[in-house]
Scaffold this motif. Structure first.
Motif, PDB file in Angstrom:
ATOM      1  N   ASP A  19     -32.402 113.296  28.212  1.00  0.00           N
ATOM      2  CA  ASP A  19     -33.047 112.027  28.570  1.00  0.00           C
ATOM      3  C   ASP A  19     -34.491 111.935  28.090  1.00  0.00           C
ATOM      4  O   ASP A  19     -35.191 110.965  28.382  1.00  0.00           O
ATOM      5  CB  ASP A  19     -32.968 111.793  30.076  1.00  0.00           C
ATOM      6  N   ALA A  20     -34.946 112.922  27.309  1.00  0.00           N
ATOM      7  CA  ALA A  20     -36.293 112.870  26.734  1.00  0.00           C
ATOM      8  C   ALA A  20     -36.325 111.828  25.625  1.00  0.00           C
ATOM      9  O   ALA A  20     -35.309 111.528  24.995  1.00  0.00           O
ATOM     10  CB  ALA A  20     -36.684 114.230  26.187  1.00  0.00           C
ATOM     11  N   GLY A  21     -37.495 111.315  25.360  1.00  0.00           N
ATOM     12  CA  GLY A  21     -37.661 110.366  24.269  1.00  0.00           C
ATOM     13  C   GLY A  21     -37.657 111.070  22.919  1.00  0.00           C
ATOM     14  O   GLY A  21     -38.138 112.201  22.794  1.00  0.00           O
ATOM     15  N   VAL A  22     -37.124 110.397  21.926  1.00  0.00           N
ATOM     16  CA  VAL A  22     -37.111 110.955  20.574  1.00  0.00           C
ATOM     17  C   VAL A  22     -38.538 111.129  20.071  1.00  0.00           C
ATOM     18  O   VAL A  22     -38.860 112.127  19.420  1.00  0.00           O
ATOM     19  CB  VAL A  22     -36.273 110.066  19.622  1.00  0.00           C
ATOM     20  N   GLY A  23     -39.428 110.195  20.380  1.00  0.00           N
ATOM     21  CA  GLY A  23     -40.821 110.304  19.942  1.00  0.00           C
ATOM     22  C   GLY A  23     -41.493 111.542  20.491  1.00  0.00           C
ATOM     23  O   GLY A  23     -42.173 112.280  19.761  1.00  0.00           O
ATOM     24  N   GLU A  24     -41.309 111.791  21.768  1.00  0.00           N
ATOM     25  CA  GLU A  24     -41.868 112.978  22.425  1.00  0.00           C
ATOM     26  C   GLU A  24     -41.304 114.248  21.790  1.00  0.00           C
ATOM     27  O   GLU A  24     -42.031 115.210  21.507  1.00  0.00           O
ATOM     28  CB  GLU A  24     -41.514 112.911  23.911  1.00  0.00           C
ATOM     29  N   THR A  25     -40.018 114.242  21.529  1.00  0.00           N
ATOM     30  CA  THR A  25     -39.351 115.395  20.935  1.00  0.00           C
ATOM     31  C   THR A  25     -39.819 115.610  19.496  1.00  0.00           C
ATOM     32  O   THR A  25     -40.080 116.748  19.087  1.00  0.00           O
ATOM     33  CB  THR A  25     -37.823 115.200  21.001  1.00  0.00           C
ATOM     34  N   ALA A  26     -39.960 114.529  18.737  1.00  0.00           N
ATOM     35  CA  ALA A  26     -40.449 114.639  17.355  1.00  0.00           C
ATOM     36  C   ALA A  26     -41.869 115.191  17.331  1.00  0.00           C
ATOM     37  O   ALA A  26     -42.219 115.981  16.446  1.00  0.00           O
ATOM     38  CB  ALA A  26     -40.386 113.277  16.671  1.00  0.00           C
TER      39      ALA A  26
END
Length: 141
Positions: free
Chosen positions: A17-24
């Motif tokens: 459920d993490a954001g892709v932006g945060e993960t990137a």
């Protein structure tokens, strides 16, 4: 040499459920090209890579090969939309893992067979480490 001898145990992970932006951002700042996706109990539920993020942004080959032009600059602008998605939408759900007790060359064989550059190390689907092609090269050479 066994996987446990060269694996990284301080593994950066992300949640479904993490954001892709945060993960990137985590991938960029840590200079890694992919992360295991784990649930709250440390079970491996997926893997997300830079390639997964970029694939969500660009047209597939069939669309690209059509006679009509593809507005690549517009697609770059829409990258922001991809960054607002949840990881679970883009992650690879079919995860291949290796045991810490496996020989390193078995891990390399699995990575080559599946065309992946990193593989989570797991015991009963619980993440305990990760091994990459770079780790293998460093250990062997």
């Amino acid at each position: 040499m066994l996987v446990k001898d060269i694996m990284t145990t301080a593994v950066k992970t992300t949640a479904p459920d993490a954001g892709v932006g945060e993960t990137a951002t985590v991938m960029c700042f840590n200079k890694i090209s992919g992360l295991p996706v784990t649930d709250k109990d440390n079970n491996i539920v997926g893997v997300i890579s830079e390639k997964d993020v970029l694939r969500a942004m660009y047209p597939d080959m069939e669309e690209y090969m059509q006679d009509r032009p593809v507005d690549l600059e517009k697609l770059e602008y829409e990258y922001r939309d991809v960054l607002h998605m949840k990881v679970e939408r883009l992650m690879s759900k079919k995860v291949v893992t290796v045991s810490p007790e496996a020989p390193v060359l078995k891990a390399v064989s699995v990575m080559c067979a599946h065309r992946i550059r990193r593989i989570p190390v797991a015991i009963d689907n619980k993440l305990v480490g990760i091994i990459s092609m770079g780790d293998v090269h460093k250990a062997i050479f």
